[in-house]
Write an enzyme that holds these catalytic residues in place. Structure first.
Site, PDB file in Angstrom:
ATOM      1  N   ILE A 165      -7.118   7.948  -0.568  1.00  0.00           N
ATOM      2  CA  ILE A 165      -7.101   6.475  -0.594  1.00  0.00           C
ATOM      3  C   ILE A 165      -8.032   5.983   0.360  1.00  0.00           C
ATOM      4  O   ILE A 165      -7.715   6.246   1.781  1.00  0.00           O
ATOM      5  CB  ILE A 165      -5.784   5.968  -0.518  1.00  0.00           C
ATOM      6  CG1 ILE A 165      -5.540   4.514  -0.773  1.00  0.00           C
ATOM      7  CG2 ILE A 165      -4.927   6.405   0.551  1.00  0.00           C
ATOM      8  CD1 ILE A 165      -4.265   3.860  -0.842  1.00  0.00           C
ATOM      9  N   SER A 166      -9.046   5.048   0.048  1.00  0.00           N
ATOM     10  CA  SER A 166      -9.899   4.696   1.369  1.00  0.00           C
ATOM     11  C   SER A 166      -9.031   3.925   2.344  1.00  0.00           C
ATOM     12  O   SER A 166      -8.105   3.124   1.988  1.00  0.00           O
ATOM     13  CB  SER A 166     -11.001   3.843   0.593  1.00  0.00           C
ATOM     14  OG  SER A 166     -11.607   4.405  -0.581  1.00  0.00           O
ATOM     15  N   GLN A 167      -9.794   3.737   3.418  1.00  0.00           N
ATOM     16  CA  GLN A 167      -9.364   3.146   4.611  1.00  0.00           C
ATOM     17  C   GLN A 167      -9.250   1.526   4.205  1.00  0.00           C
ATOM     18  O   GLN A 167     -10.206   1.068   3.568  1.00  0.00           O
ATOM     19  CB  GLN A 167     -10.340   3.264   5.556  1.00  0.00           C
ATOM     20  CG  GLN A 167      -9.955   2.286   7.008  1.00  0.00           C
ATOM     21  CD  GLN A 167     -11.373   2.700   7.872  1.00  0.00           C
ATOM     22  OE1 GLN A 167     -12.217   3.412   7.597  1.00  0.00           O
ATOM     23  NE2 GLN A 167     -11.235   1.647   8.874  1.00  0.00           N
ATOM     24  N   PRO A 168      -8.248   0.701   4.510  1.00  0.00           N
ATOM     25  CA  PRO A 168      -8.077  -0.523   4.207  1.00  0.00           C
ATOM     26  C   PRO A 168      -9.372  -1.545   4.530  1.00  0.00           C
ATOM     27  O   PRO A 168      -9.855  -2.356   3.561  1.00  0.00           O
ATOM     28  CB  PRO A 168      -6.924  -1.058   4.799  1.00  0.00           C
ATOM     29  CG  PRO A 168      -6.166   0.230   4.981  1.00  0.00           C
ATOM     30  CD  PRO A 168      -6.981   1.198   5.027  1.00  0.00           C
TER      31      PRO A 168
ATOM     32  N   ARG B  84       0.860  -1.201  -0.134  1.00  0.00           N
ATOM     33  CA  ARG B  84      -0.161  -0.071  -0.120  1.00  0.00           C
ATOM     34  C   ARG B  84       0.846   1.225   0.114  1.00  0.00           C
ATOM     35  O   ARG B  84       0.374   2.195  -0.587  1.00  0.00           O
ATOM     36  CB  ARG B  84      -0.968  -0.002   1.253  1.00  0.00           C
ATOM     37  CG  ARG B  84      -2.105   1.042   1.377  1.00  0.00           C
ATOM     38  CD  ARG B  84      -2.968   0.981   2.280  1.00  0.00           C
ATOM     39  NE  ARG B  84      -4.154   1.963   2.262  1.00  0.00           N
ATOM     40  CZ  ARG B  84      -4.418   2.672   3.200  1.00  0.00           C
ATOM     41  NH1 ARG B  84      -3.503   2.916   4.254  1.00  0.00           N
ATOM     42  NH2 ARG B  84      -5.376   3.564   3.316  1.00  0.00           N
TER      43      ARG B  84
END
Ligand code: SAM
Length: 219
Positions: free
Chosen positions: A67-70, A41
């Site tokens: 970038i979205s949360q995992p 990431r």
């Protein structure tokens, strides 16, 4: 597809810790988490925040986007139940991390970004990574991408005010559109299954927080 990831051992431990944390969430799909464990990431985040790459949080990227949360990425991807060879449309390319995960699961991905600078930056990165199963497109994703429709799944990674009907029409019968719907502050995840030519079934799930989906069928 053989992705060319530049692995940096500095992040190995942090990546493993994040994966362990995600594995403790029973609602997440193991197959999706396994694919995430193979993606660095740190190469998708803004390099100013590289040390936060394995925090389970959204992070800023170029052009005031995120970038979205995992956890969110794993949750949404699991809802699509990806199989090898599925043709998936993603609205909101952003950093390219979500598209990369879909490709690692064996999907052929068409991903649309509305901001030209971000589209250029991310398409360049995905090409460098040899992710040739991902096709980057520039434009208003609320209209979908009819030349490659119908899709085996559609994922929208920005918050919509309502169901974009043009997207539902580009789904195969029996397949899913996954998207957050709400106001510009918080949204609830919706899983929309196309039942037949005219009808769809809607399931409303958990709360999330996304940047707005801007466009003809968005804000
Ligand atoms: N999937 C991304 C990732 O893995 O990094 C996260 C995307 S970010 C939360 C949402 C993205 O949607 C932003 O890059 C934004 O510019 C884009 N976006 C918003 N409205 C859009 C539209 N109508 N069409 C295409 N992209 C859109």
């Amino acid at each position: 597809m053989i992705a060319k990831f530049p692995y940096d051992n500095t992040f190995k431990f942090k990546r493993e810790q994040l994966i362990e944390k995600l594995l403790m969430r029973p609602e997440l799909d193991r197959k999706v988490i396994d694919a995430m464990s193979r993606i660095p990431r740190e190469i998708f985040v803004n390099q100013t925040f590289i040390n936060k790459a394995y925090e389970d949080s959204a992070l800023p990227i170029s052009c005031n986007q995120t970038i979205s949360q995992p956890y969110t990425v794993a949750y949404m991807t699991g809802l699509l139940n990806i199989r090898e060879g599925y043709r998936i449309l993603e609205i909101g390319t952003g950093s390219g991390y979500q598209a990369c995960l879909l490709a690692m699961l064996g999907a052929k991905v068409f991903t649309i970004e509305r901001i030209k600078e971000l589209y250029k930056e991310t398409s360049r990165l995905l090409t460098e990574l040899n992710l040739d199963h991902i096709h980057c497109l520039l434009g208003d994703g609320t209209k979908g991408y009819s030349p490659k429709a119908p899709y085996d799944g559609i994922i929208v990674t920005a918050g919509a005010p309502k169901v974009p009907m043009q997207l539902v029409k580009q789904l195969k019968i029996g397949r899913m559109l996954v998207l957050p719907i709400g106001d510009q502050k918080t949204q609830r995840m919706h899983k929309i299954k196309r039942i037949d030519e005219k009808n769809y079934e809607e399931e409303i799930l958990d709360n999330f927080k996304f940047v707005p989906l801007i466009g003809e069928d968005g804000w």
